[in-house]
Every structure is written in C-alpha cells, then in structure tokens.
Design a protein around this motif. Sequence first.
Motif, PDB file in Angstrom:
ATOM      1  N   GLY A   1       0.785  -1.231   0.000  1.00  0.00           N
ATOM      2  CA  GLY A   1       0.000   0.000   0.000  1.00  0.00           C
ATOM      3  C   GLY A   1       0.807   1.266   0.000  1.00  0.00           C
ATOM      4  N   HIS A   2       2.101   1.170   0.134  1.00  0.00           N
ATOM      5  CA  HIS A   2       2.911   2.386   0.152  1.00  0.00           C
ATOM      6  C   HIS A   2       3.612   2.523  -1.193  1.00  0.00           C
TER       7      HIS A   2
ATOM      8  N   VAL B   1      -5.827 -12.258   2.988  1.00  0.00           N
ATOM      9  CA  VAL B   1      -6.409 -11.338   3.965  1.00  0.00           C
ATOM     10  C   VAL B   1      -5.460 -10.176   4.222  1.00  0.00           C
ATOM     11  N   ASN B   2      -4.185 -10.462   4.246  1.00  0.00           N
ATOM     12  CA  ASN B   2      -3.198  -9.440   4.569  1.00  0.00           C
ATOM     13  C   ASN B   2      -2.800  -8.586   3.379  1.00  0.00           C
ATOM     14  N   SER B   3      -3.290  -8.926   2.197  1.00  0.00           N
ATOM     15  CA  SER B   3      -2.814  -8.227   1.004  1.00  0.00           C
ATOM     16  C   SER B   3      -3.677  -7.048   0.611  1.00  0.00           C
ATOM     17  N   GLY B   4      -4.933  -7.084   0.931  1.00  0.00           N
ATOM     18  CA  GLY B   4      -5.838  -6.035   0.464  1.00  0.00           C
ATOM     19  C   GLY B   4      -6.429  -6.314  -0.901  1.00  0.00           C
ATOM     20  N   VAL B   5      -6.037  -7.389  -1.551  1.00  0.00           N
ATOM     21  CA  VAL B   5      -6.630  -7.747  -2.848  1.00  0.00           C
ATOM     22  C   VAL B   5      -7.916  -8.507  -2.573  1.00  0.00           C
ATOM     23  N   PRO B   6      -9.028  -8.115  -3.195  1.00  0.00           N
ATOM     24  CA  PRO B   6     -10.313  -8.660  -2.766  1.00  0.00           C
ATOM     25  C   PRO B   6     -10.675 -10.051  -3.293  1.00  0.00           C
ATOM     26  N   MET B   7     -10.050 -10.500  -4.389  1.00  0.00           N
ATOM     27  CA  MET B   7     -10.532 -11.739  -5.004  1.00  0.00           C
ATOM     28  C   MET B   7      -9.352 -12.628  -5.406  1.00  0.00           C
TER      29      MET B   7
END
Lengths: 299, 331
Positions: free
Chosen positions: A103-104, B117-123
Amino acid sequence: MSRRLRYGAAALVAAAGVASFTMAAAATGGSLERPDSHLSHIYLRYKTPLQYPNGSLATSPPLSPAVIPAAEADFTYLSFEQVSDLGGFEPAPIGEYLSGTTGHAVANGPRQAHVPFLGGAGRNGTKIYGFVHGLTPPTTVPTPPPSTIPTPPTTSTTVPGAPSSTTTTTTTLPVRPPLYIKMTNNHNRHPLIRATNMAPGDVARETVVLGNRGDVPFVVRLRTVGSSNALARQLRLTVRVVGGSLLYSGRLSASGVRIARLSPGQSIDLWVSLRLPRSAGNGLQLRRVRLDLYWSGQG
Amino acid sequence: MIDEEGMTSPSRARLSGDLGETSHRPRRRRRQRQVITACLVALIAVLVAGVVARAGVEAQIDARVRAAGAGANSGLVAIESEQLSLLRSMTFTTGVGAALKAESSVELKQLTAPLQVNSGVPMVDIVIPDGQVVLAIRSKGAPRPVATRHGLGALGRSFAESHGIRGGRFSEIVTLQGSPTLLTIGPVIYGNEKVGAILVMTPLADVLGRLSGEVRATLTSYNSYGLPIVTTAKGEPESLAPITATTLLKNGRVVFRDSIGSTREAVGRLIVDHRAATLLGVSVSDDSLLTELLVDLIGLLGLVVAGLFLGVPLWRQGEREATEEGALADV
C-alpha cells in the motif's frame, strides 16, 4: 486634502488591479481532503493474531527460493518500457516506475512525483525518496558512418537447459568528423528469452526496445546466428511491432530482415517470440538451442 | 461706473459672465470626454484581465488533468505490483503445488487465505488446468465466486508462457460475470507439471476508486467503442465518438474536452502490462468561467470605488472653480 484623496484612490485602484491579477494566477488546487492510501496503511490490522477455524494460529510456510528471480523478473518488467506507458498523458521515464508494496508507493526521487498531490500536499516542498529501478543504458563507442555500424548489441536466446551467454564483437573505424550513431537495446548483454522445458505449443515471448540515441537516422536489420539441430529447425521465431505489424515469422535463421528506420531520438518496441509447434514430436526431447540476435543499424 | 478699460461694469460683468460661461463649457465637455474615455479604457482592461485569468486557469486545469492521468497509470503499476506480489507469495509457498495437485481446498485455504487477507486484494481464485475452481477467496463486498473459469483466454496464455522469463505471470483487464476486472494470473508448477493457476483479481471499479483518491480527479474508463464502462463520477459520463476511441487506442494524442457539469476532461489510455487496455478519462471541475467573473467583478468594484474617490473631489473642485469664477465675474 484633495491631493491626498487622489493619491489614496490611485493606490486603491492599483491594489484592485494587483488583486485581480493575483486571483487570475491563483491555481485551482485545494487542500488534502481525505486520507490517502499512499500515506496510510490500507492493510487490515488485528488486535489478536489470525486464527484458523480450528482455533490454531495462522502461520505462513516458507517461500521457495525460486521466488527471488521471479520477483526480480517482475520488478524489471514493471519498469516503463515505452514512452507511452503513462497512457499518453505524459512521457514515461523509460526504465523507472512507481512501485507499490503493502500500500505504500515508493517513487523515484528526489524529483517531482507522478502522483501530483504528493508534491502539492507539502506545498511543492515534499521530497520523494525511494529506490531507483533504472536500467543502465549501454555505452557504445562513437563510430562515424558511412555504411554500417560494426558493433550491434547482441542478445542471445537460450532454449532448454543451455547456460546463457552473450558475445559482442567490436571493430574500430578510422576517426572522422564527430557524427554519432548510437543504438540502444534495453536487453543489451542480457538474455532476451530464457525458456526451459518447452512443450509442444509453448510460446516464449519478450519485448525489446531499440532506440536511436545518435545524430543520424538508420535502418535496423535483424540477423540471427544459432544452433542448427532438429529442435532449431522446428522452432519458429516471430518479430512483431508492439501493437503493430508483423515483421518476421519463420525459422530461426534470419538474415537482413528489415525492422524499421529510426530517426534520432526515436525508438521502437518489438515483441520477439519463440514457438514450439504443437506438431513437434518426442524426438526433440533433451535438446538445446542457442540463438544470437544481431540488431544492426545502417545509415 | 466706467472702469479703466472704458467699459461699464454691468457690461463688463455681462461680458465677463458671458466669457466665464463660454470658457467653462468647453472645459466641462473636455473633462466629460476624458472621464468617459478613462472609464472605457478601465472597463476594457478589466474585461481583458478576466479573459487572461480564465486562460491561465484553463491552462493549469489542463496541466492538472494531464498529471492526474499520468499519476493514475503510474498508480496502476503499483496495483499490478501488489497483485503480482500476492500471486508470487501464493505460488511459491511451500505446499501449494502439492495441495493443488491433490485438489485439496482445505489445505489450500490454510496456506493461502492468510496471505489474501493481509494483502488487500479482494478476489483470489485457485483453479486446476481445465479451469475448475478449487478454492475461491473473497473479501467482504467482492463479487461472488463461480464454479469454473473454463474458457478464460488468460488461462491458456499463462500455461503457454509458463517457461518464459516471467513464468507465465501477467496482468490484463478481463470481463468476468459482466464486470471489468483487473486480473493477474500465474501458473502453479509442481515438479514439471502444470497443476493449475492462481488468479488474483480486483474489480476495475475498485481500482479506479483507489486511483481517483490518489490523483484527486474523477476517472472514467471507456471501451473501444467510446462507451463508458466504469466511472467514479456522480453522473453519467458522455460517450466518446467511436472514431475518437479507436484513434486514441492506437496511440493517438490525448484528447481534451469540456464535459457536462462544468468539468474539463482529458482522455488517454489506461495501460496494463505495457499495453493499452481501455481508454481513461480524467476530469476535474472547471471553474475558469467563475474565475473570470470574479476577476471582472473585483476589477469593476475597484474601479467604482476609485471612481468615487477620484471623482468626488474632482467634481467638487470643478464646482469650486466655477463658483470662484462666477464670484470674480461679479466683482
């Protein structure tokens, strides 16, 4: 008294004029209105460790060491390869990119960020520091015309198993008035394609960017030199302009294939692919092919 | 009374009065013409200032949307990088290949769900070579999973390029269940066998939403026919002419246009994997007209105030001079 009033009125008129032009020059920017994903972490945070449905704590097994070259290849590929890689809005700095992990965003710096608010948020005083993922352009001995550049950069293609290596030959011509012919190749001295364990129907493909950084235009031609075994006779080489026309499709032995005419400052993006036809039989197993691609420029 | 010049006072007075009125009238007219001319010049100057102000603001808006478009494409590289990072972490996790070969969704979930879960990618979809989905992981709000990805062209390409320098990993925009999606795909090799593939996906709408926040502009994606397919705008974006869309996709120059709702839009390309995937419209509100009106208004106000400050004393002085001349004439 009237004179003071006149002077005061004149000053007021001047102030009004300055104010109007100041407003005209004022930008339509605004302040940062909401948190930005580059500045605030977008990951989920947990007060307690993650648990599996059976109640045990979640763990991550180790990664295979093969992930390292894979990551290197991906990061290299993410670099801007074409001037149009920023969608035509602005010229892309070839060989660099704005990368993001967790995210950065890490931008190349210190320079103006491509994400505009990063500069504006700090009133244009924000310094952007980060990793420079640049490709070092190859250097070429300045060589005058008239006919052929004697030293094209060389790329080699290795197919099943053979260790990759590149060869480059250099010839020096007599010194003439300084007109430089300089061709660049973003894969110079590195394997263009490394394909292992190819099966019938497989395609190995990469892009190569050839550029003219000299003073005179030249015509780029392709010549290949490689193995001549049964596998080499089956493999098919294709060279195509990215998003454009087909330049060559055929056997691995190519000679004098005209690629393009490049003016000074111009570059061309090419797809180079190797295909093993589906009809290839089992007799080609455990064979290796090495292929050298010579890109030459002729003025 | 006869004065030194041999004229009677009343005559002189009359003559003087005549002379005073005669000399005062041309001066007054001259002054009126000067005032009118000055007002006209000042008015023109204010209007020109407004026009110049508007041109300056428009140039800055154009520069801003250009930078925002470049920033959006640059940010998309960051999103590609994140999806590739998740794909690599899943592909190269010890045990994933064996679990996929055994088609064990339980084991795959144990290995890969924490990574997603830790990545932020939804699918995330994990499929076997024929496209059947063995495990689908979704974040809250993400599109629902499907049973198979059979027929997805990216699957075949990923397997075909699995021996390339990038191991068959690449990104592209595909339409899944009618929704444009940013897909990053890579094969899973176990031993020398291609046992399946991992698909890492983010809906294009979410991608544009994130990029829109980063570049502080409204983003719209158009297809090759010029029709808007995804937007972060509140209203309905205007379509592009098909020929404009085709030209733009073929490396045409960025197009600027004024859109509905007083917005200025620049339309270029959205680049995925070094190729133009769709067209990208970047728009911001265009307040150049408002700026011009404000500049004109402030300029006019300043002129009015200056006019009062200058005009009143001048008028009074004129009246005083007329009175003094009249008094002299009486004498």
